[in-house]
Write an enzyme that holds these catalytic residues in place. Sequence first.
Site, mmCIF file in Angstrom:
data_model
loop_
_atom_site.group_PDB
_atom_site.id
_atom_site.type_symbol
_atom_site.label_atom_id
_atom_site.label_comp_id
_atom_site.label_asym_id
_atom_site.label_seq_id
_atom_site.Cartn_x
_atom_site.Cartn_y
_atom_site.Cartn_z
ATOM 1 C CD GLU A 1 36.737 57.642 72.037
ATOM 2 O OE1 GLU A 1 37.487 58.636 72.127
ATOM 3 O OE2 GLU A 1 36.782 56.828 71.099
ATOM 4 C CG ASP B 1 40.556 56.812 72.821
ATOM 5 O OD1 ASP B 1 40.603 56.949 74.061
ATOM 6 O OD2 ASP B 1 40.107 55.805 72.245
ATOM 7 C CG ASP C 1 41.696 57.644 68.225
ATOM 8 O OD1 ASP C 1 40.736 58.418 68.446
ATOM 9 O OD2 ASP C 1 41.667 56.433 68.507
ATOM 10 C CG ASP D 1 37.310 56.297 65.479
ATOM 11 O OD1 ASP D 1 36.955 56.787 64.387
ATOM 12 O OD2 ASP D 1 37.481 55.080 65.668
#
Length: 636
Positions: A426, A499, A501, A503
């Site tokens: 990412e 990541d 998280d 997203d």
Amino acid sequence: MAEKKYDASSIKILEGLEAVRKRPGMYIGSTDKRGLHHLVWEIVDNAIDEVINGYGDHIKITLNKDMSITVSDNGRGVPIGMHESGKSTPEVIYTILHAGGKFEEGNYKVSGGLHGVGGSVVNALSKKMDVIIYREGKISNIRFNDGGNVESPLKTIGESKKTGTTVTFLPDYTIFKNCNFSYTTICERMQESAFLLPSLTIDVIDDLDKREAHFHYDKGITNFVEYINENKTTLNKVLHFTGLKNTIEVDIALQYTDSYNENIISFVNNVKTGDGGTHEVGFKTGITKAFNDYAKEYNLIKTKDGSFDGSDVREGLTAIINLKIPENLLQFEGQTKGKLGTPEARNVTETITYDNLKFFLEENKEVALNIIEKAQKSKLAREAARKAREAARNGKGKNSREKVISEKLARATGKDYAKNELFLVEGDSAGGSAKLFRNRETQAILPLRGKVLNCEKASTAEINANAELKLIEYAIGAGLGQEFDYRESNYGKVIIMTDADVDGSHIQILLITFFYRFMRPLIEEGMLYIATPPLYSIETSHGKEYIATDEELESAKKKIKGTPKIQRFKGLGEMNADELYETTMDPANRRLMRVSITDAALAEKRIHVLMGDQVEPRKEWINENVDFTLEDDFRK
Ligand code: 28G
């Protein structure tokens, strides 16, 4: 008080159950979450067998507050008479091991016959087990503890006109690493059983989280197909047909959708045949023949065009196949015995499928034409894709794409493709870090910008128009969709690195959706992984430690005296390049999760849940149900 006597037979029994405790894997496969739930399936299967034998129509499963689980049925109740050994029948059933674990070679489970086979295995692996039997106007109870010791022999504890069996057990927490039953996992499996047994009602009650579910399907596998296709545009009403030939009973439900994937789920005697087998082969042949014959009859394909491939007429097809095969004809193959080998099942299924489908097409011209039009498009797309692939192989049109990919993809230098790994990273910045510190021989890096296309409803043409996905396809180099061949993959592992998280999870899901739709064998072959970057680093005078979860952080804090320096990584980009390699990419330290979507029906549902706008189910799915299994678990 009389001393407890240990006669020869009771010693032998304990030895038997001790064997289960020594090698649980032999009997329940593993001691992880899967093994834990295996205990539930063993007990539930006994209740289901009682229903299949024609007794009872209701099963209830309760997740209790004390972490035990209760299963009850309203069948005849386990017989309560005395056995010749002087023990009660329930004591014998729950303490004597049946010869051979299910996971030993040559054994496979057949539902609808043997009763109580797994009861003793569950008892052996439980801290407590409590059996209540309603039978002969009485309520009888027997209790065990610590792996099958009789705590209280069978005794009458009341009167009742009801019949049935209720089993409560608490898994032994010294054997199972994680003793939390998953409400969702249990619901999913029970729903499937309810689809296969239309007379049955199953209730699942979670007393820990205060929720419940009820499963009852009058129309059986028709309802199953409707459920899978719930959020899709369908081309026909579910077609449901049954037949009996050479003592084999065939039950099939099917429906076409406007999507591009096929979803065939098969069962034999109510047990899933995850690896297909002769019945699936027969079914597919029957479908292909019916459409080709129909199309030729009505001049819908010219002979010089050639006929439809099986894959053309299965595009958008959802089907459930359930066969009842008598024991003398049963044959299973493969390592997990999930593949039907019975040769007779092939012809029987083919004939019944062909006859019914051909008849249906004759009677429903409009539907027939719709499906055939779809097959025609598939055929054209397939032929175009083949030509494009051949052209690409011969070097045509290769240069411009080659240029783009050279700029983005950092290739691995090693030529042992199975050992090579492709990291889909990412963001360009994390991608840059990964490129710096990777193992150049085996690790390739492809940075991805932002969110990839949602492939839930995308066609092959849309994928082909999407630069980002095209890049992934090109890097892997094994084709797309029907043309995909995992053996041609440039990488043994494809690793998604985002990541930690929301997203990041979303990108994971989008990519999994893409792979599921267009490179499914990559998942089936266990080649798709998720990297798990640490959430924290914690630094003391003794050095730096990396921490994966909030819980681990709490326990680490407790262990450390003084005030350590704690850093929270909000994303991959916050780590130094060397840190990123060391914690997340280095095979010596990293924790990879293998993406294993074992159940096509569930995967279908899950991908809908995830890609739809239902936020809550999505969150729950990620937390509880992605079948991410630690890579390590597969090495054992
Ligand atoms: C609640 C959780 C799981 C069960 C029965 C019913 C019978 C039975 C179970 O018999 C022993 C050995 C072969 C006959 C059978 C009752 C025949 C007549 C049963 C369950 C006896 C096992 N009456 N229901 N076992 N067989 N439910 N639910 O386990 O000779 S186990």
